[in-house]
Motif scaffolding. Structure first.
Motif, PDB file in Angstrom:
ATOM      1  N   ALA A 216     -10.529  -2.995  -0.375  1.00  0.00           N
ATOM      2  CA  ALA A 216      -9.096  -2.655  -0.449  1.00  0.00           C
ATOM      3  C   ALA A 216      -8.792  -1.377   0.315  1.00  0.00           C
ATOM      4  CB  ALA A 216      -8.679  -2.517  -1.908  1.00  0.00           C
ATOM      5  N   ALA A 217      -9.708  -0.395   0.246  1.00  0.00           N
ATOM      6  CA  ALA A 217      -9.493   0.863   0.966  1.00  0.00           C
ATOM      7  C   ALA A 217      -9.375   0.611   2.468  1.00  0.00           C
ATOM      8  CB  ALA A 217     -10.630   1.838   0.680  1.00  0.00           C
ATOM      9  N   GLY A 218     -10.182  -0.325   2.978  1.00  0.00           N
ATOM     10  CA  GLY A 218     -10.110  -0.671   4.398  1.00  0.00           C
ATOM     11  C   GLY A 218      -8.758  -1.248   4.772  1.00  0.00           C
ATOM     12  N   THR A 219      -8.208  -2.076   3.883  1.00  0.00           N
ATOM     13  CA  THR A 219      -6.867  -2.646   4.124  1.00  0.00           C
ATOM     14  C   THR A 219      -5.828  -1.541   4.184  1.00  0.00           C
ATOM     15  OG1 THR A 219      -7.494  -4.679   2.961  1.00  0.00           O
ATOM     16  CG2 THR A 219      -5.142  -4.272   3.262  1.00  0.00           C
ATOM     17  N   ALA A 220      -5.912  -0.588   3.257  1.00  0.00           N
ATOM     18  CA  ALA A 220      -4.955   0.530   3.235  1.00  0.00           C
ATOM     19  C   ALA A 220      -5.074   1.383   4.487  1.00  0.00           C
ATOM     20  CB  ALA A 220      -5.189   1.380   1.983  1.00  0.00           C
ATOM     21  N   VAL A 221      -6.311   1.642   4.918  1.00  0.00           N
ATOM     22  CA  VAL A 221      -6.528   2.461   6.116  1.00  0.00           C
ATOM     23  C   VAL A 221      -5.980   1.759   7.348  1.00  0.00           C
ATOM     24  CG1 VAL A 221      -8.314   3.372   7.661  1.00  0.00           C
ATOM     25  CG2 VAL A 221      -8.472   3.768   5.192  1.00  0.00           C
ATOM     26  N   ARG A 222      -6.267   0.469   7.480  1.00  0.00           N
ATOM     27  CA  ARG A 222      -5.768  -0.273   8.649  1.00  0.00           C
ATOM     28  C   ARG A 222      -4.246  -0.301   8.668  1.00  0.00           C
ATOM     29  NH1 ARG A 222     -10.374  -3.180   7.319  1.00  0.00           N
ATOM     30  NH2 ARG A 222      -9.258  -4.666   6.003  1.00  0.00           N
ATOM     31  N   TYR A 223      -3.646  -0.431   7.483  1.00  0.00           N
ATOM     32  CA  TYR A 223      -2.175  -0.416   7.428  1.00  0.00           C
ATOM     33  C   TYR A 223      -1.644   0.918   7.943  1.00  0.00           C
ATOM     34  CZ  TYR A 223       2.593  -1.029   5.749  1.00  0.00           C
ATOM     35  OH  TYR A 223       3.962  -1.139   5.689  1.00  0.00           O
ATOM     36  N   ALA A 224      -2.260   2.016   7.489  1.00  0.00           N
ATOM     37  CA  ALA A 224      -1.802   3.346   7.899  1.00  0.00           C
ATOM     38  C   ALA A 224      -1.927   3.529   9.409  1.00  0.00           C
ATOM     39  CB  ALA A 224      -2.600   4.417   7.157  1.00  0.00           C
ATOM     40  N   TYR A 225      -3.023   3.032   9.988  1.00  0.00           N
ATOM     41  CA  TYR A 225      -3.179   3.109  11.445  1.00  0.00           C
ATOM     42  C   TYR A 225      -2.075   2.327  12.145  1.00  0.00           C
ATOM     43  CZ  TYR A 225      -7.551   5.654  12.136  1.00  0.00           C
ATOM     44  OH  TYR A 225      -8.494   6.643  12.211  1.00  0.00           O
ATOM     45  N   GLY A 226      -1.708   1.191  11.562  1.00  0.00           N
ATOM     46  CA  GLY A 226      -0.644   0.387  12.156  1.00  0.00           C
ATOM     47  C   GLY A 226       0.719   1.046  12.088  1.00  0.00           C
ATOM     48  N   ALA A 227       0.863   2.051  11.193  1.00  0.00           N
ATOM     49  CA  ALA A 227       2.150   2.746  11.049  1.00  0.00           C
ATOM     50  C   ALA A 227       2.278   3.946  11.984  1.00  0.00           C
ATOM     51  CB  ALA A 227       2.326   3.220   9.609  1.00  0.00           C
ATOM     52  N   ILE A 228       1.198   4.333  12.654  1.00  0.00           N
ATOM     53  CA  ILE A 228       1.242   5.497  13.545  1.00  0.00           C
ATOM     54  C   ILE A 228       2.313   5.281  14.618  1.00  0.00           C
ATOM     55  CG2 ILE A 228      -0.038   6.747  15.343  1.00  0.00           C
ATOM     56  CD1 ILE A 228      -2.566   6.375  13.642  1.00  0.00           C
ATOM     57  N   GLY A 229       3.134   6.321  14.807  1.00  0.00           N
ATOM     58  CA  GLY A 229       4.208   6.253  15.806  1.00  0.00           C
ATOM     59  C   GLY A 229       5.533   5.783  15.257  1.00  0.00           C
ATOM     60  N   LYS A 230       5.536   5.248  14.032  1.00  0.00           N
ATOM     61  CA  LYS A 230       6.808   4.839  13.425  1.00  0.00           C
ATOM     62  C   LYS A 230       7.520   6.073  12.858  1.00  0.00           C
ATOM     63  CE  LYS A 230       5.575   0.060  12.437  1.00  0.00           C
ATOM     64  NZ  LYS A 230       5.523  -1.029  11.434  1.00  0.00           N
ATOM     65  N   PRO A 231       8.843   6.047  12.803  1.00  0.00           N
ATOM     66  CA  PRO A 231       9.587   7.262  12.443  1.00  0.00           C
ATOM     67  C   PRO A 231       9.539   7.592  10.953  1.00  0.00           C
ATOM     68  CG  PRO A 231      11.100   5.445  12.763  1.00  0.00           C
ATOM     69  CD  PRO A 231       9.742   4.934  13.167  1.00  0.00           C
ATOM     70  N   TYR A 232       9.668   8.886  10.676  1.00  0.00           N
ATOM     71  CA  TYR A 232       9.894   9.331   9.298  1.00  0.00           C
ATOM     72  C   TYR A 232      11.290   8.858   8.892  1.00  0.00           C
ATOM     73  CZ  TYR A 232      10.661  12.449   5.303  1.00  0.00           C
ATOM     74  OH  TYR A 232      10.938  12.959   4.065  1.00  0.00           O
TER      75      TYR A 232
END
Length: 328
Positions: A216-232
């Motif tokens: 599950a931690a791997g899924t969370a990490v991959r999701y976070a990487y996929g969010a890089i560059g998206k706006p606050y």
């Protein structure tokens, strides 16, 4: 007129003339980019605290709505039970009135079939049944009143929170306008340009490629990487934008775990781990519990920094750390 007096008069006139033609305010140098950046950082920190308090109110309102729904569900059957108990007691009262109260007992004691002990036992049983019905009515009525009182208190709290949240939203919008003005003055634009997205994960540079993490931690990490560059986006939990706790919430939601949308609440919802035991997927909390980030390994976190900026990966020591949390 004496020469000294003439000189004094000339000086006074010259002084007044200088005042009249002088600029009304003292000239100030425009703030440097460094000064503006410091003000932006300060404003961003203050704004994030307000945003997190807004998120906390939202979470509390959700909880109160769930509580109110449960209470409504309990009140319905209680009302039915109370109504039935009231009808039973009313029937008992009417019967007692019609029979003169003790006539039933008198009839049982009259000569006839059955022993005296049997008749007395019957009277005792009837009396107990009546008492149980009356006690049942009293208990159901008390439960109903208690649940209604709890519901009223919950709804009152929810209404107060809704009013507060409206005022908080207004403050956030005002603070955002000021922050964006500062960013325009310092950087020429209110928000960072969206980061270019790679065409495929295979084309991702090593700096933005998610590490191999299992479970599950791997899924969370991959999701976070996929969010890089998206706006606050304040109050955002994806997929188009995030605030700090919204990003960690969304990352772990992708892994099938539920977290509240508030950094301090996420602190309470996770178990404490030491820095030396930190693993990818753990949460890093910062002083005051006003900011949270997702640890991705090698001393790096991914977080949604502040209004006007984009989600990024950076050194975990960018602020004073309050502690670390592991999602169960």
């Amino acid at each position: 007129m004496s020469s000294s007096r003439m000189l004094l008069r000339t000086l006074v006139i010259a002084g007044l003339s200088a005042l009249l033609v002088a600029p009304t305010g003292v000239a100030r140098a425009e703030p440097s980019v460094g000064e503006l950046t410091a003000r932006i950082e300060k404003s961003s920190t203050e704004l994030e605290r307000v945003v997190e308090s807004y998120n906390k109110l939202n979470e509390e309102i959700k909880t109160n709505k769930q509580t109110a729904a449960r209470l409504h569900a309990k009140i319905g059957p209680l009302e039915a039970q109370t109504t039935q108990s009231r009808a039973d007691v009313a029937k008992l009262a009417a019967t007692a009135y019609k029979t003169g109260g003790l006539r039933t007992a008198e009839a049982l004691l009259e000569p006839g079939s059955g022993s005296l002990m049997d008749k007395l036992s019957t009277i005792d049983q009837v009396t107990r049944q009546r008492q149980e019905r009356i006690a049942g009515f009293t208990t159901n009525q008390r439960k109903l009143l208690d649940e209604k009182a709890r519901l009223d208190a919950t709804l009152a709290r929810q209404n107060a929170q809704s009013r507060t949240i409206t005022a908080t939203k207004k403050k956030i919008e005002q603070d955002l306008a000021k922050l964006y003005d500062l960013r325009r003055e310092a950087y020429g634009r209110a928000t960072e340009a969206p980061a270019p997205r790679p065409a495929s994960s295979a084309a991702s540079p090593a700096s933005t490629a998610a590490p191999a993490v299992s479970g599950a931690a791997g899924t969370a990490v991959r999701y976070a990487y996929g969010a890089i560059g998206k706006p606050y986006v304040w109050g955002g939990d994806g997929p188009d934008g995030y605030d700090c706790s919204g990003l960690t919430l969304a990352a772990w939601r992708a892994a099938g775990k539920s977290l509240p949308h508030n950094a301090a609440m996420q602190w309470n919802a996770t178990s404490r781990v030491s820095r030396s035991a930190l693993r990818p997927g753990d949460l890093v909390f910062y002083s005051g519990l006003g900011h949270v980030a997702l640890y991705v390994g090698s001393g790096q976190v991914i977080d949604a920094p502040s209004a006007g900026r984009n989600v990024l990966k950076r050194d975990m020591n960018m602020m004073s750390i309050a502690g670390y949390g592991r999602v169960g």
